[in-house]
Design an enzyme around this catalytic site. Structure first.
Site, PDB file in Angstrom:
ATOM      1  N   HIS A   1       1.507   5.500  -1.802  1.00  0.00           N
ATOM      2  CA  HIS A   1       1.296   6.732  -2.527  1.00  0.00           C
ATOM      3  C   HIS A   1       2.723   7.200  -3.241  1.00  0.00           C
ATOM      4  O   HIS A   1       3.461   7.727  -2.442  1.00  0.00           O
ATOM      5  CB  HIS A   1       0.704   7.649  -1.704  1.00  0.00           C
ATOM      6  CG  HIS A   1      -0.441   7.313  -1.094  1.00  0.00           C
ATOM      7  ND1 HIS A   1      -1.738   7.439  -1.743  1.00  0.00           N
ATOM      8  CD2 HIS A   1      -0.973   6.724   0.172  1.00  0.00           C
ATOM      9  CE1 HIS A   1      -2.667   6.645  -1.145  1.00  0.00           C
ATOM     10  NE2 HIS A   1      -2.108   6.345   0.153  1.00  0.00           N
TER      11      HIS A   1
ATOM     12  N   LYS B   1      -9.374   0.086  -5.936  1.00  0.00           N
ATOM     13  CA  LYS B   1      -9.276   0.588  -4.533  1.00  0.00           C
ATOM     14  C   LYS B   1     -10.485   1.178  -4.177  1.00  0.00           C
ATOM     15  O   LYS B   1     -11.037   2.167  -4.856  1.00  0.00           O
ATOM     16  CB  LYS B   1      -8.143   1.300  -4.498  1.00  0.00           C
ATOM     17  CG  LYS B   1      -8.143   2.395  -3.086  1.00  0.00           C
ATOM     18  CD  LYS B   1      -7.635   1.576  -1.935  1.00  0.00           C
ATOM     19  CE  LYS B   1      -7.838   2.608  -0.428  1.00  0.00           C
ATOM     20  NZ  LYS B   1      -6.744   3.013  -0.200  1.00  0.00           N
TER      21      LYS B   1
ATOM     22  N   HIS C   1      -4.384  -0.408   5.773  1.00  0.00           N
ATOM     23  CA  HIS C   1      -4.187   0.436   7.032  1.00  0.00           C
ATOM     24  C   HIS C   1      -4.928   0.085   8.312  1.00  0.00           C
ATOM     25  O   HIS C   1      -5.483   1.184   8.644  1.00  0.00           O
ATOM     26  CB  HIS C   1      -3.786   1.717   6.769  1.00  0.00           C
ATOM     27  CG  HIS C   1      -4.600   2.510   5.776  1.00  0.00           C
ATOM     28  ND1 HIS C   1      -6.013   2.523   6.227  1.00  0.00           N
ATOM     29  CD2 HIS C   1      -4.473   3.105   4.511  1.00  0.00           C
ATOM     30  CE1 HIS C   1      -6.898   2.990   5.211  1.00  0.00           C
ATOM     31  NE2 HIS C   1      -5.979   3.478   4.393  1.00  0.00           N
TER      32      HIS C   1
ATOM     33  N   HIS D   1       0.937  -1.199  -0.097  1.00  0.00           N
ATOM     34  CA  HIS D   1       0.195  -0.005   0.061  1.00  0.00           C
ATOM     35  C   HIS D   1       0.977   1.360   0.156  1.00  0.00           C
ATOM     36  O   HIS D   1       1.457   1.584   0.981  1.00  0.00           O
ATOM     37  CB  HIS D   1      -0.711   0.023   1.292  1.00  0.00           C
ATOM     38  CG  HIS D   1      -1.981   1.286   1.170  1.00  0.00           C
ATOM     39  ND1 HIS D   1      -3.186   1.090   1.663  1.00  0.00           N
ATOM     40  CD2 HIS D   1      -1.475   2.507   1.047  1.00  0.00           C
ATOM     41  CE1 HIS D   1      -3.698   2.188   1.516  1.00  0.00           C
ATOM     42  NE2 HIS D   1      -2.807   3.211   1.293  1.00  0.00           N
TER      43      HIS D   1
ATOM     44  N   HIS E   1     -10.494   1.449   2.005  1.00  0.00           N
ATOM     45  CA  HIS E   1     -10.004   2.465   2.752  1.00  0.00           C
ATOM     46  C   HIS E   1     -11.321   2.372   4.047  1.00  0.00           C
ATOM     47  O   HIS E   1     -12.333   2.824   3.537  1.00  0.00           O
ATOM     48  CB  HIS E   1      -9.917   3.746   2.380  1.00  0.00           C
ATOM     49  CG  HIS E   1      -9.656   4.856   3.279  1.00  0.00           C
ATOM     50  ND1 HIS E   1      -8.449   5.368   3.303  1.00  0.00           N
ATOM     51  CD2 HIS E   1     -10.403   5.319   4.286  1.00  0.00           C
ATOM     52  CE1 HIS E   1      -8.447   6.329   4.452  1.00  0.00           C
ATOM     53  NE2 HIS E   1      -9.668   6.122   5.002  1.00  0.00           N
TER      54      HIS E   1
ATOM     55  N   ASP F   1       1.644   2.873   3.410  1.00  0.00           N
ATOM     56  CA  ASP F   1       0.531   3.912   3.274  1.00  0.00           C
ATOM     57  C   ASP F   1       1.761   5.052   3.082  1.00  0.00           C
ATOM     58  O   ASP F   1       1.205   6.284   3.454  1.00  0.00           O
ATOM     59  CB  ASP F   1      -0.392   4.159   4.267  1.00  0.00           C
ATOM     60  CG  ASP F   1      -1.512   5.195   3.944  1.00  0.00           C
ATOM     61  OD1 ASP F   1      -1.541   5.279   2.863  1.00  0.00           O
ATOM     62  OD2 ASP F   1      -2.288   5.439   4.891  1.00  0.00           O
TER      63      ASP F   1
HETATM   64  C1  NCD Z   1      -3.460   9.307   2.131  1.00  0.00           C
HETATM   65  C2  NCD Z   1      -2.840  10.213   0.896  1.00  0.00           C
HETATM   66  O1  NCD Z   1      -2.357  11.441   1.302  1.00  0.00           O
HETATM   67  O2  NCD Z   1      -3.018  10.083  -0.233  1.00  0.00           O
HETATM   68  N1  NCD Z   1      -3.186  10.050   3.365  1.00  0.00           N
HETATM   69  C3  NCD Z   1      -3.182   9.341   4.610  1.00  0.00           C
HETATM   70  O3  NCD Z   1      -3.356   9.897   5.332  1.00  0.00           O
HETATM   71  N2  NCD Z   1      -3.054   8.181   4.605  1.00  0.00           N
HETATM   72  C4  NCD Z   1      -4.559   8.558   1.566  1.00  0.00           C
HETATM   73  C5  NCD Z   1      -5.158   7.470   2.446  1.00  0.00           C
HETATM   74  O4  NCD Z   1      -4.567   6.381   2.297  1.00  0.00           O
HETATM   75  O5  NCD Z   1      -6.150   7.502   3.232  1.00  0.00           O
HETATM   76 ZN    ZN Z   2      -3.140   5.068   1.510  1.00  0.00          ZN
END
Ligand code: NCD
Ligand code: ZN
Length: 345
Positions: A15, A99, A174, A13, A136, A247
């Site tokens: 970003h 997702k 998460h 997971h 999520h 995450d």
């Molecule tokens: C994530 C993001 O910034 O894209 N933020 C976070 O607090 N984890 C999005 C997410 O996974 O909820």
């Molecule tokens: Zn995330």
């Protein structure tokens, strides 16, 4: 023990964002992980197979030549996602999951799902072709306290979903609460969960230590200490239902240190070192490999990596910030000392 050698891990997971930010963050992940499940919450989101494949190429361009890192792409589920789009995603072979963001739950979720029933055709197609749903797991109802959103999601959304789609593979992303841990443990084999390093290391006290700490703000929000302990127990016990998902969610420093700061913590710079610290503190270093390198691959039906990594007990200091200009990131544990250091490969 002063050295750990394990199968190269995967991040289930993550970003990466887009544009210039890729050159800053992709090398951090590629240094440690063989693969990562890349989140589709760009602005605009990655909703089609064509968009996911184009995004994959932009990520590939930021992977250092010395690395064999492979991005595993995902689609962003919307009320309009068609069964045909799911079939296209499956057939291309490079999209590994879809997702679910409840609309309004987190960063760039405005185009997320307003009512799960609207996605039944897509979910049925995913169940049919074996494409997992990544969730999520927080309700967005204004009457639900922000610290209860995950627990309430289980009753209102996740449990009924598993009943309606018994063969759909689902990853509860998460997880942050003891209720989520219990639910996953007692759930069917089709259900698993990822756990972040920051939720394993911190309770919600970190948000308010000596003042308001925007760099510890993420969603789902950090919870009480008893929940953190339940997560550590789940991650370190070698149960195949839990695996690594950082995450890691980079935001420019100026967007974090703001009157309305963004949710998201950047951990990719030291992810495996942070997890190693958690496993050592729990006296379970021997179970790090299952959590980081074996369980996720098994759940996704992918081969386990053949290369290995080494971590040495060699204290090092995390930089105060990374990047520069608009893309300045304050990494997790900025300025602090970590115990384990990834060996050069
Ligand atoms: C994530 C993001 O910034 O894209 N933020 C976070 O607090 N984890 C999005 C997410 O996974 O909820
Ligand atoms: Zn995330």
């Amino acid at each position: 023990m002063n050295r750990i050698t394990i199968t190269r891990p995967d991040d289930w997971h993550l970003h990466f964002r887009d544009g210039d930010m890729l050159d800053l963050v992709v090398p951090d992940t590629a240094r440690q992980f063989a693969r990562a499940i890349v989140m589709p919450n760009l602005a605009p989101p990655v909703v089609t197979t064509a968009q996911a494949l184009a995004y994959r190429e932009r990520i590939e361009a930021a992977v250092p030549a010395s690395s064999e890192f492979e991005p595993l792409m995902t689609l962003y589920l919307t009320d309009e996602t068609s069964a045909d789009e799911i079939l296209r995603a499956r057939e291309c072979g490079r999209i590994h999951a879809v997702k679910l963001y409840p609309a309004g739950a987190t960063t760039n979720s405005a185009r997320g799902v307003t009512d799960l029933r609207r996605t039944d055709a897509a979910l049925a197609a995913m169940q049919e072709v074996g494409l997992p749903l990544l969730v999520h797991g927080e309700v967005v109802d204004a009457d639900v306290d922000v610290f209860d959103r995950e627990r309430v999601f289980i009753e209102r959304v996740l449990d009924p979903l598993l009943v309606r789609f018994p063969d759909l593979r689902v990853v509860f992303e998460h997880v942050t609460t003891s209720e989520a841990v219990e639910f996953v443990r007692g759930g069917p084999d089709t259900l698993a969960a990822t756990i972040t390093a920051h939720h394993l290391l911190l309770s919600r006290n970190a948000l308010f230590r000596g003042g308001l700490r925007p760099h510890y703000y993420c969603l789902p929000i950090l919870k009480r200490e008893r929940h953190r302990r339940a997560l550590v127990e789940a991650a370190t016990q070698a149960s195949s239902k839990f695996f690594l998902g950082t995450d890691s969610a980079p935001h420019p420093r100026s967007d974090k240190e703001s009157a309305c700061g963004c949710a998201g913590i950047y951990t990719a710079h030291a992810a495996i070192e942070l997890y190693a610290q958690v496993f050592e503190a729990a006296g379970r270093l021997e179970n790090l490999e299952a959590f980081a390198s074996l369980n996720g691959a098994k759940f996704y039906g992918l081969p386990v990596n053949t290369s290995r990594i080494t971590l040495d007990r060699r204290p090092w200091q995390v930089p105060e910030q990374l990047g520069g200009g608009r893309n300045t990131i304050v990494p997790f544990a900025a300025g602090e000392e970590l115990t384990w250091k990834l060996g050069e490969s």
